[in-house]
Design a protein around this motif. Sequence first.
Motif, PDB file in Angstrom:
ATOM      1  N   GLY A  12      19.105  17.530  24.994  1.00  0.00           N
ATOM      2  CA  GLY A  12      19.299  18.206  23.721  1.00  0.00           C
ATOM      3  C   GLY A  12      18.889  19.660  23.746  1.00  0.00           C
ATOM      4  O   GLY A  12      19.561  20.520  23.168  1.00  0.00           O
ATOM      5  N   LEU A  13      17.778  19.957  24.416  1.00  0.00           N
ATOM      6  CA  LEU A  13      17.272  21.329  24.459  1.00  0.00           C
ATOM      7  C   LEU A  13      18.078  22.225  25.393  1.00  0.00           C
ATOM      8  O   LEU A  13      18.252  23.413  25.129  1.00  0.00           O
ATOM      9  CB  LEU A  13      15.809  21.337  24.912  1.00  0.00           C
ATOM     10  CG  LEU A  13      14.773  20.782  23.933  1.00  0.00           C
ATOM     11  CD1 LEU A  13      13.415  20.630  24.621  1.00  0.00           C
ATOM     12  CD2 LEU A  13      14.641  21.677  22.699  1.00  0.00           C
ATOM     13  N   THR A  14      18.558  21.667  26.497  1.00  0.00           N
ATOM     14  CA  THR A  14      19.197  22.481  27.530  1.00  0.00           C
ATOM     15  C   THR A  14      20.714  22.469  27.477  1.00  0.00           C
ATOM     16  O   THR A  14      21.349  23.382  28.018  1.00  0.00           O
ATOM     17  CB  THR A  14      18.777  22.002  28.933  1.00  0.00           C
ATOM     18  OG1 THR A  14      19.277  20.667  29.138  1.00  0.00           O
ATOM     19  CG2 THR A  14      17.264  22.017  29.083  1.00  0.00           C
ATOM     20  N   GLY A  15      21.287  21.433  26.885  1.00  0.00           N
ATOM     21  CA  GLY A  15      22.732  21.268  26.929  1.00  0.00           C
ATOM     22  C   GLY A  15      23.222  20.657  28.224  1.00  0.00           C
ATOM     23  O   GLY A  15      24.429  20.530  28.444  1.00  0.00           O
ATOM     24  N   PRO A  62      24.363  15.932  16.714  1.00  0.00           N
ATOM     25  CA  PRO A  62      25.147  16.705  15.746  1.00  0.00           C
ATOM     26  C   PRO A  62      24.318  17.312  14.614  1.00  0.00           C
ATOM     27  O   PRO A  62      24.604  18.421  14.162  1.00  0.00           O
ATOM     28  CB  PRO A  62      26.153  15.677  15.207  1.00  0.00           C
ATOM     29  CG  PRO A  62      26.312  14.702  16.324  1.00  0.00           C
ATOM     30  CD  PRO A  62      24.935  14.581  16.924  1.00  0.00           C
ATOM     31  N   SER A  63      23.273  16.622  14.170  1.00  0.00           N
ATOM     32  CA  SER A  63      22.475  17.118  13.039  1.00  0.00           C
ATOM     33  C   SER A  63      21.261  17.928  13.469  1.00  0.00           C
ATOM     34  O   SER A  63      20.609  18.559  12.624  1.00  0.00           O
ATOM     35  CB  SER A  63      22.001  15.939  12.180  1.00  0.00           C
ATOM     36  OG  SER A  63      21.155  15.081  12.938  1.00  0.00           O
ATOM     37  N   ALA A 114      11.819  15.751  16.943  1.00  0.00           N
ATOM     38  CA  ALA A 114      11.602  14.676  15.972  1.00  0.00           C
ATOM     39  C   ALA A 114      12.589  13.541  16.177  1.00  0.00           C
ATOM     40  O   ALA A 114      12.235  12.362  16.080  1.00  0.00           O
ATOM     41  CB  ALA A 114      11.721  15.231  14.550  1.00  0.00           C
ATOM     42  N   ARG A 115      13.817  13.880  16.482  1.00  0.00           N
ATOM     43  CA  ARG A 115      14.844  12.848  16.635  1.00  0.00           C
ATOM     44  C   ARG A 115      14.758  12.124  17.976  1.00  0.00           C
ATOM     45  O   ARG A 115      14.973  10.917  18.055  1.00  0.00           O
ATOM     46  CB  ARG A 115      16.230  13.492  16.504  1.00  0.00           C
ATOM     47  CG  ARG A 115      16.522  14.123  15.161  1.00  0.00           C
ATOM     48  CD  ARG A 115      16.733  13.069  14.078  1.00  0.00           C
ATOM     49  NE  ARG A 115      17.189  13.683  12.837  1.00  0.00           N
ATOM     50  CZ  ARG A 115      16.396  14.060  11.842  1.00  0.00           C
ATOM     51  NH1 ARG A 115      15.078  13.880  11.946  1.00  0.00           N
ATOM     52  NH2 ARG A 115      16.893  14.594  10.743  1.00  0.00           N
TER      53      ARG A 115
END
Length: 361
Positions: A201-204, A238-239, A249-250
């Motif tokens: 999520g952080l890096t793609g 997506p959110s 958090a997710r």
Amino acid sequence: MPTATFLNTLSIDIPWLEQVVPKDKRQAIQRRIDHQLKPPGALGALETIMRQWASCAYLQGKSGPLQVSSPRLIIFAADHGVAAERVSLAGSEVTPVMVERFLAGDAAVSVAARQSGVELEIVDCGVEQPIPSHPRVTACRLGAGTGAIHKEPAMSLETAAEGMNKGIEVARERCAAGMDLMCVGEMGIANTTAAAALMAGLTGYAPAACTGIGTGIDADTLAHKRTLVDKALVLHLPSAKNDPLLLAARLGGFEIVVMAGALLGAAEQGVISVIDGFVAGVAACLACALVPSVKDYLIFAHSGGEQGHSALLEYLEVKALMGLRLRIGEGVGSALLVPTIRTALACYNDMASITEVGLSS
């Protein structure tokens, strides 16, 4: 000194970290290193440590010899809801057993810390069964394990912010008590699953590039683990995309957010932190996403054997100082680096210069 705190706005502000060592001072530090009794660059990574430590000391207004007198290894422990999906060799019942062995002194990290002269403590960020009271255990519990990330958020955004604050306070308190080097490690069954999802999520980066064998799972279990990471990212990305704290958090873990806060809190106090393996590296990535300049206060101990670790270091544009192929977590790598740091600083302090021995530069 400006302070770091996540407020109701869920933002952080540490303007002091934005200070930059002036060019003439950087040149003076480099000149001192280059003119020591050795070929320029001959001490390799030790010279990297010298530069980083001398620069941080300058920003803190410290004079005199560079030294580490009170290093501390903090292991951040928590459980993960996704562990119920058997993505590891064992279940969450192992987390408190390992913590017990850390404290008893016969786990790998306990031995490594003892050999390196490093005090060890545990921070309970949310182990399923609370760790019993102990002089070397600090309770920073955010819950009894996270939500299962492939079905629900790991935690609320407010809980992630609370975890960051708790970590900042832990670091401030240890620095106030004299800690001058913070080593970090972690413990929590299935935390490489959460770390892989958060890294993606952080890096793609592709989830498969971030997700490895963790405790040594077989090919079928690895495929299952990667499927769960994929599901978590489809559900949450997506959110939460482009919002590091919301991503944590997710997708993250209680120990990851508290550790990230501790890294910010230590840097706020001018104290360098040593990052252990993959999970700690993801916590560092989160801290850097929130406050990029914190990277100047981080030393990355080793490039481990876990899938994604090397890619994570490349993303952060940092180099690990050791290889060793470690895949144990716990903080073993960060403890092992402490004697090397001490040696680097002693060389900076004590080595003769070329001119002192009558040689020309």
